[in-house]
Design a protein around this motif. Sequence first.
Motif, PDB file in Angstrom:
ATOM      1  N   THR A   1      49.174  34.851  35.502  1.00  0.00           N
ATOM      2  CA  THR A   1      48.509  34.811  36.807  1.00  0.00           C
ATOM      3  C   THR A   1      47.092  35.324  36.608  1.00  0.00           C
ATOM      4  OG1 THR A   1      50.572  35.191  38.006  1.00  0.00           O
ATOM      5  CG2 THR A   1      48.518  35.669  39.179  1.00  0.00           C
ATOM      6  N   PHE A   2      46.111  34.575  37.083  1.00  0.00           N
ATOM      7  CA  PHE A   2      44.708  34.933  36.881  1.00  0.00           C
ATOM      8  C   PHE A   2      44.099  35.415  38.196  1.00  0.00           C
ATOM      9  CE2 PHE A   2      45.681  31.903  33.534  1.00  0.00           C
ATOM     10  CZ  PHE A   2      45.151  32.521  32.422  1.00  0.00           C
ATOM     11  N   LYS A   3      43.382  36.519  38.123  1.00  0.00           N
ATOM     12  CA  LYS A   3      42.652  37.060  39.263  1.00  0.00           C
ATOM     13  C   LYS A   3      41.279  37.529  38.782  1.00  0.00           C
ATOM     14  CE  LYS A   3      46.183  36.919  42.212  1.00  0.00           C
ATOM     15  NZ  LYS A   3      46.189  36.101  43.451  1.00  0.00           N
ATOM     16  N   SER A   4      40.373  37.717  39.727  1.00  0.00           N
ATOM     17  CA  SER A   4      39.040  38.234  39.401  1.00  0.00           C
ATOM     18  C   SER A   4      38.721  39.417  40.316  1.00  0.00           C
ATOM     19  CB  SER A   4      37.987  37.133  39.554  1.00  0.00           C
ATOM     20  OG  SER A   4      38.230  36.072  38.643  1.00  0.00           O
ATOM     21  N   PRO A   5      39.384  40.551  40.111  1.00  0.00           N
ATOM     22  CA  PRO A   5      39.155  41.706  40.983  1.00  0.00           C
ATOM     23  C   PRO A   5      37.880  42.451  40.597  1.00  0.00           C
ATOM     24  CG  PRO A   5      40.739  42.284  39.309  1.00  0.00           C
ATOM     25  CD  PRO A   5      40.400  40.823  39.088  1.00  0.00           C
ATOM     26  N   ARG A   6      37.444  43.307  41.506  1.00  0.00           N
ATOM     27  CA  ARG A   6      36.311  44.195  41.235  1.00  0.00           C
ATOM     28  C   ARG A   6      36.844  45.610  41.014  1.00  0.00           C
ATOM     29  NH1 ARG A   6      31.077  43.139  41.640  1.00  0.00           N
ATOM     30  NH2 ARG A   6      31.548  41.192  42.756  1.00  0.00           N
ATOM     31  N   VAL A   7      36.284  46.323  40.047  1.00  0.00           N
ATOM     32  CA  VAL A   7      36.763  47.662  39.700  1.00  0.00           C
ATOM     33  C   VAL A   7      36.360  48.640  40.798  1.00  0.00           C
ATOM     34  CG1 VAL A   7      36.729  49.495  37.980  1.00  0.00           C
ATOM     35  CG2 VAL A   7      36.569  47.101  37.266  1.00  0.00           C
TER      36      VAL A   7
ATOM     37  N   TYR B   1      45.860  49.679  38.204  1.00  0.00           N
ATOM     38  CA  TYR B   1      45.782  49.819  36.755  1.00  0.00           C
ATOM     39  C   TYR B   1      44.362  50.238  36.370  1.00  0.00           C
ATOM     40  CZ  TYR B   1      50.110  47.124  37.033  1.00  0.00           C
ATOM     41  OH  TYR B   1      51.376  46.686  37.347  1.00  0.00           O
ATOM     42  N   SER B   2      44.267  51.150  35.412  1.00  0.00           N
ATOM     43  CA  SER B   2      42.967  51.712  35.048  1.00  0.00           C
ATOM     44  C   SER B   2      42.220  50.796  34.091  1.00  0.00           C
ATOM     45  CB  SER B   2      43.157  53.079  34.408  1.00  0.00           C
ATOM     46  OG  SER B   2      43.810  52.974  33.147  1.00  0.00           O
ATOM     47  N   VAL B   3      40.893  50.890  34.149  1.00  0.00           N
ATOM     48  CA  VAL B   3      39.995  50.252  33.193  1.00  0.00           C
ATOM     49  C   VAL B   3      38.965  51.309  32.798  1.00  0.00           C
ATOM     50  CG1 VAL B   3      40.302  47.974  34.234  1.00  0.00           C
ATOM     51  CG2 VAL B   3      38.418  49.410  34.991  1.00  0.00           C
ATOM     52  N   PRO B   4      38.188  51.104  31.736  1.00  0.00           N
ATOM     53  CA  PRO B   4      37.153  52.085  31.388  1.00  0.00           C
ATOM     54  C   PRO B   4      36.225  52.367  32.573  1.00  0.00           C
ATOM     55  CG  PRO B   4      37.463  50.550  29.591  1.00  0.00           C
ATOM     56  CD  PRO B   4      38.313  50.038  30.717  1.00  0.00           C
ATOM     57  N   TYR B   5      35.968  53.653  32.809  1.00  0.00           N
ATOM     58  CA  TYR B   5      35.212  54.040  34.010  1.00  0.00           C
ATOM     59  C   TYR B   5      33.800  53.475  34.015  1.00  0.00           C
ATOM     60  CZ  TYR B   5      32.671  57.534  31.244  1.00  0.00           C
ATOM     61  OH  TYR B   5      31.871  58.150  30.316  1.00  0.00           O
ATOM     62  N   GLN B   6      33.277  53.057  32.853  1.00  0.00           N
ATOM     63  CA  GLN B   6      31.933  52.473  32.819  1.00  0.00           C
ATOM     64  C   GLN B   6      31.853  51.149  33.567  1.00  0.00           C
ATOM     65  OE1 GLN B   6      33.680  53.478  30.204  1.00  0.00           O
ATOM     66  NE2 GLN B   6      32.476  54.811  28.850  1.00  0.00           N
ATOM     67  N   LEU B   7      33.014  50.533  33.867  1.00  0.00           N
ATOM     68  CA  LEU B   7      33.034  49.231  34.543  1.00  0.00           C
ATOM     69  C   LEU B   7      33.155  49.353  36.058  1.00  0.00           C
ATOM     70  CD1 LEU B   7      35.372  47.234  32.122  1.00  0.00           C
ATOM     71  CD2 LEU B   7      32.880  47.230  32.204  1.00  0.00           C
ATOM     72  N   VAL B   8      33.037  50.538  36.601  1.00  0.00           N
ATOM     73  CA  VAL B   8      33.138  50.725  38.051  1.00  0.00           C
ATOM     74  C   VAL B   8      32.128  49.824  38.768  1.00  0.00           C
ATOM     75  CG1 VAL B   8      32.676  52.358  39.922  1.00  0.00           C
ATOM     76  CG2 VAL B   8      34.087  53.043  37.974  1.00  0.00           C
ATOM     77  N   GLY B   9      32.621  49.092  39.769  1.00  0.00           N
ATOM     78  CA  GLY B   9      31.765  48.210  40.554  1.00  0.00           C
ATOM     79  C   GLY B   9      31.585  46.821  39.970  1.00  0.00           C
ATOM     80  N   GLN B  10      32.036  46.580  38.746  1.00  0.00           N
ATOM     81  CA  GLN B  10      31.856  45.272  38.115  1.00  0.00           C
ATOM     82  C   GLN B  10      33.105  44.403  38.311  1.00  0.00           C
ATOM     83  OE1 GLN B  10      29.987  45.144  34.237  1.00  0.00           O
ATOM     84  NE2 GLN B  10      29.500  47.327  34.345  1.00  0.00           N
ATOM     85  N   GLN B  11      32.900  43.107  38.219  1.00  0.00           N
ATOM     86  CA  GLN B  11      34.000  42.155  38.354  1.00  0.00           C
ATOM     87  C   GLN B  11      34.604  41.885  36.984  1.00  0.00           C
ATOM     88  OE1 GLN B  11      32.998  38.362  40.184  1.00  0.00           O
ATOM     89  NE2 GLN B  11      34.907  38.377  41.306  1.00  0.00           N
TER      90      GLN B  11
END
Length: 341
Positions: free
Chosen positions: A159-165, A178-188
Amino acid sequence: LGASSYTFACATRAQKVEDWVLCTISALEYFGGVTRLLVPDQPRTVSARPDRYEPTAQRLFAEMCAYYGVALLPARPAKPRDKPKVEAAVLLVERWVLARLRKQTFFSIAELNAAIAPLVVDLNNRPFKKLEGCRRSAYEELDKPVLRALPVQRMQIYTFKSPRVNVDYHIEYEHRFYSVPYQLVGQQVELRATSCTVEIMHNNLRVAMHAAHPRKGSFTTLAEHMPENHREHLQWSPDKLIAWAQRVGKACEMVVRWQLEHRAHPEQAYRSCLGLMRLLRTYGRDRLEAACARAQSIRAPNYKSIDSILKSGMDYLPVAQQAVQVELPLHENVRGANYYH
């Protein structure tokens, strides 16, 4: 199949892209090999942008074609003659499969497919009217020898999605976080999920991968995705904090226990205790212990109170001198202590 007209049919609950992909995979497995070309229609579930000359396939369908190494050549919109063998097979399935099941009632897709399967076998074994043999024999002679081998493992359905952090460096998928590296905050970012895993991509690079959580509202967080000041909290537990406070002194231990017992959320207590550790590095053990004792005497065993005591030097004064005798004025409304005896 093109040369033999060998036919596969199955039932699905809907016509979403996942259904199309699963049916295509099931057909390839039924044929026992991979063709070089697929010629589907151009519904929106297959073609993201239908076009007469350069159609664009849906992402999942394109992933399937890449995984199985098959080229995609959709028929032109409203041009059924681009795939006459398919149209003829649809008519035969309606007559020799669906018509024979029309008076039966089924209660699940699996039950319906179990009834369809032997009828499809019967259809492929029916003799040709104008040619020798049947679809099955033609398949064994013409198509089977030139089919390419199937992959070792069946493709997983993504399943493909394009969320924003979000600002808390998590993305949301099906009410799970689910977490991602905090440097990506605000990015898609791009999310690619299966029933078992959640994969997160950024600029075509995988930046995070998690096991799918079964419970809605849950948070899955990796320590390496957190900022340094958030990561400090993970190495502490209530037992470790109390053990640290005991090494400082009895008063400090009582303050830490009060924090752990009276905070609404454990994270709040951890942050206050980390603040006490900073005060220990700044003022030393004796002054922190004295400040904790004074904070308890004034019923304010919190970080701000202890920090204020240390900054003002009140920790140097004995706790017994904390109480200030107040002389009450003589007045008819002031009864005094004797009134209550």
